[in-house]
Design a protein around this motif. Structure first.
Motif, PDB file in Angstrom:
ATOM      1  N   VAL A  22      -9.900  -9.729   2.352  1.00 55.38           N
ATOM      2  CA  VAL A  22     -10.931  -9.033   3.127  1.00 55.38           C
ATOM      3  C   VAL A  22     -10.316  -8.489   4.414  1.00 55.38           C
ATOM      4  N   ARG A  23      -9.491  -9.307   5.063  1.00 51.32           N
ATOM      5  CA  ARG A  23      -8.902  -8.922   6.345  1.00 51.32           C
ATOM      6  C   ARG A  23      -7.770  -7.910   6.187  1.00 51.32           C
ATOM      7  N   LEU A  24      -6.897  -8.104   5.180  1.00 54.07           N
ATOM      8  CA  LEU A  24      -5.707  -7.273   5.035  1.00 54.07           C
ATOM      9  C   LEU A  24      -5.872  -6.111   4.071  1.00 54.07           C
ATOM     10  N   GLY A  25      -6.881  -6.192   3.207  1.00 53.26           N
ATOM     11  CA  GLY A  25      -6.996  -5.241   2.114  1.00 53.26           C
ATOM     12  C   GLY A  25      -6.075  -5.679   0.983  1.00 53.26           C
ATOM     13  N   ALA A  26      -6.313  -5.161  -0.193  1.00 55.99           N
ATOM     14  CA  ALA A  26      -5.544  -5.576  -1.367  1.00 55.99           C
ATOM     15  C   ALA A  26      -4.059  -5.270  -1.216  1.00 55.99           C
ATOM     16  N   GLU A  27      -3.735  -4.082  -0.736  1.00 58.30           N
ATOM     17  CA  GLU A  27      -2.333  -3.692  -0.583  1.00 58.30           C
ATOM     18  C   GLU A  27      -1.624  -4.565   0.448  1.00 58.30           C
ATOM     19  N   GLY A  28      -2.277  -4.833   1.566  1.00 56.55           N
ATOM     20  CA  GLY A  28      -1.695  -5.689   2.594  1.00 56.55           C
ATOM     21  C   GLY A  28      -1.498  -7.113   2.103  1.00 56.55           C
ATOM     22  N   PHE A  29      -2.464  -7.591   1.309  1.00 55.81           N
ATOM     23  CA  PHE A  29      -2.357  -8.942   0.767  1.00 55.81           C
ATOM     24  C   PHE A  29      -1.178  -9.058  -0.196  1.00 55.81           C
ATOM     25  N   ILE A  30      -1.027  -8.082  -1.084  1.00 57.63           N
ATOM     26  CA  ILE A  30       0.111  -8.093  -2.014  1.00 57.63           C
ATOM     27  C   ILE A  30       1.416  -8.043  -1.222  1.00 57.63           C
ATOM     28  N   GLY A  31       1.439  -7.272  -0.152  1.00 56.62           N
ATOM     29  CA  GLY A  31       2.626  -7.229   0.712  1.00 56.62           C
ATOM     30  C   GLY A  31       2.949  -8.597   1.287  1.00 56.62           C
ATOM     31  N   PHE A  37       7.354 -14.480  -1.240  1.00 55.91           N
ATOM     32  CA  PHE A  37       8.375 -14.583  -2.280  1.00 55.91           C
ATOM     33  C   PHE A  37       9.769 -14.476  -1.665  1.00 55.91           C
ATOM     34  N   GLN A  38       9.950 -13.506  -0.783  1.00 51.17           N
ATOM     35  CA  GLN A  38      11.270 -13.291  -0.184  1.00 51.17           C
ATOM     36  C   GLN A  38      11.707 -14.474   0.683  1.00 51.17           C
ATOM     37  N   LEU A  39      10.748 -15.160   1.305  1.00 50.73           N
ATOM     38  CA  LEU A  39      11.085 -16.354   2.090  1.00 50.73           C
ATOM     39  C   LEU A  39      11.605 -17.488   1.208  1.00 50.73           C
ATOM     40  N   LEU A  40      11.088 -17.579  -0.011  1.00 53.95           N
ATOM     41  CA  LEU A  40      11.422 -18.690  -0.901  1.00 53.95           C
ATOM     42  C   LEU A  40      12.560 -18.393  -1.873  1.00 53.95           C
ATOM     43  N   MET A  41      12.916 -17.145  -2.038  1.00 51.99           N
ATOM     44  CA  MET A  41      13.879 -16.783  -3.077  1.00 51.99           C
ATOM     45  C   MET A  41      15.321 -17.075  -2.671  1.00 51.99           C
ATOM     46  N   ASP A  42      16.153 -17.168  -3.671  1.00 54.11           N
ATOM     47  CA  ASP A  42      17.602 -17.225  -3.515  1.00 54.11           C
ATOM     48  C   ASP A  42      18.050 -15.783  -3.308  1.00 54.11           C
ATOM     49  N   CYS A  43      18.605 -15.483  -2.159  1.00 51.98           N
ATOM     50  CA  CYS A  43      18.943 -14.093  -1.815  1.00 51.98           C
ATOM     51  C   CYS A  43      19.977 -13.484  -2.748  1.00 51.98           C
ATOM     52  N   GLU A  44      20.881 -14.297  -3.274  1.00 50.39           N
ATOM     53  CA  GLU A  44      21.899 -13.772  -4.182  1.00 50.39           C
ATOM     54  C   GLU A  44      21.330 -13.446  -5.558  1.00 50.39           C
ATOM     55  N   LYS A  45      20.379 -14.237  -6.018  1.00 48.92           N
ATOM     56  CA  LYS A  45      19.821 -14.050  -7.364  1.00 48.92           C
ATOM     57  C   LYS A  45      18.546 -13.213  -7.360  1.00 48.92           C
ATOM     58  N   GLY A  46      17.877 -13.104  -6.214  1.00 50.46           N
ATOM     59  CA  GLY A  46      16.625 -12.364  -6.154  1.00 50.46           C
ATOM     60  C   GLY A  46      15.488 -13.061  -6.878  1.00 50.46           C
ATOM     61  N   ASN A  84      13.152 -19.886 -13.530  1.00 53.85           N
ATOM     62  CA  ASN A  84      13.032 -19.344 -12.173  1.00 53.85           C
ATOM     63  C   ASN A  84      11.768 -18.501 -12.082  1.00 53.85           C
ATOM     64  N   LEU A  85      11.439 -18.063 -10.872  1.00 54.80           N
ATOM     65  CA  LEU A  85      10.305 -17.155 -10.684  1.00 54.80           C
ATOM     66  C   LEU A  85      10.801 -15.841 -10.113  1.00 54.80           C
ATOM     67  N   ASN A  86      10.475 -14.746 -10.789  1.00 53.83           N
ATOM     68  CA  ASN A  86      10.720 -13.442 -10.184  1.00 53.83           C
ATOM     69  C   ASN A  86       9.485 -13.092  -9.345  1.00 53.83           C
ATOM     70  N   GLN A  87       9.524 -11.963  -8.683  1.00 52.33           N
ATOM     71  CA  GLN A  87       8.435 -11.616  -7.765  1.00 52.33           C
ATOM     72  C   GLN A  87       7.096 -11.477  -8.494  1.00 52.33           C
ATOM     73  N   LEU A  88       7.080 -10.861  -9.652  1.00 51.51           N
ATOM     74  CA  LEU A  88       5.838 -10.696 -10.403  1.00 51.51           C
ATOM     75  C   LEU A  88       5.286 -12.054 -10.838  1.00 51.51           C
ATOM     76  N   GLU A  89       6.146 -12.927 -11.356  1.00 52.08           N
ATOM     77  CA  GLU A  89       5.701 -14.264 -11.769  1.00 52.08           C
ATOM     78  C   GLU A  89       5.121 -15.032 -10.587  1.00 52.08           C
ATOM     79  N   PHE A  90       5.751 -14.909  -9.417  1.00 51.71           N
ATOM     80  CA  PHE A  90       5.268 -15.587  -8.216  1.00 51.71           C
ATOM     81  C   PHE A  90       3.876 -15.080  -7.841  1.00 51.71           C
ATOM     82  N   CYS A  91       3.698 -13.759  -7.836  1.00 49.25           N
ATOM     83  CA  CYS A  91       2.387 -13.188  -7.470  1.00 49.25           C
ATOM     84  C   CYS A  91       1.308 -13.590  -8.475  1.00 49.25           C
ATOM     85  N   ILE A  92       1.643 -13.558  -9.756  1.00 46.62           N
ATOM     86  CA  ILE A  92       0.679 -13.982 -10.777  1.00 46.62           C
ATOM     87  C   ILE A  92       0.310 -15.436 -10.573  1.00 46.62           C
TER      88      ILE A  92
END
Length: 118
Positions: A22-31, A37-46, A84-92
């Motif tokens: 409600v506060r961020l909008g759908a696009e802001g929330f997905i962002g 995801f980026q905070l939790l991921m392994d930077c080398e493997k993505g 592992n979790l990729n970005q789509l799996e994490f969001c789902i």
């Protein structure tokens, strides 16, 4: 999501995701989910790996969790079976863990589709 101890020593999660949309909008929330995801991921493997999840568990307030609990978290969201979790799996996974998002997701998706078509 904020964790609260219940009277039976289980952890209950308060679902803040619907109010964030409600506060961020759908696009802001997905962002924001993508930022998480980026905070939790392994930077080398993505990907979010067992090691990266365990290493960054303090960001989630989960530093006291055991290895098997981290493995279970990864299994819960791992759709392609690679452990592992990729970005789509994490969001789902985040959507699946939020009852409020599941209830309102069709409305939010339709609103986004309507915005794109304008």
């Amino acid at each position: 999501m904020a964790a609260h101890e219940s009277t039976m020593n289980a952890v209950d999660f308060e679902d803040y995701f619907p109010s964030m949309i409600v506060r961020l909008g759908a696009e802001g929330f997905i962002g924001e989910l993508c930022n998480g995801f980026q905070l939790l991921m392994d930077c080398e493997k993505g990907l979010i790996t067992f090691e990266s999840l365990k290493r960054n568990s303090f960001l989630l307030g989960l530093q006291d969790m055991g290895d098997e609990e981290f493995v279970c978290m990864l299994r819960e969201g791992d759709l392609d079976g690679d452990g592992n979790l990729n970005q789509l799996e994490f969001c789902i996974l985040m959507f699946r863990l939020s009852p409020g998002l599941m209830d309102g997701s069709k409305q939010w998706v339709q609103a986004e589709v309507d915005n794109v078509m304008i």
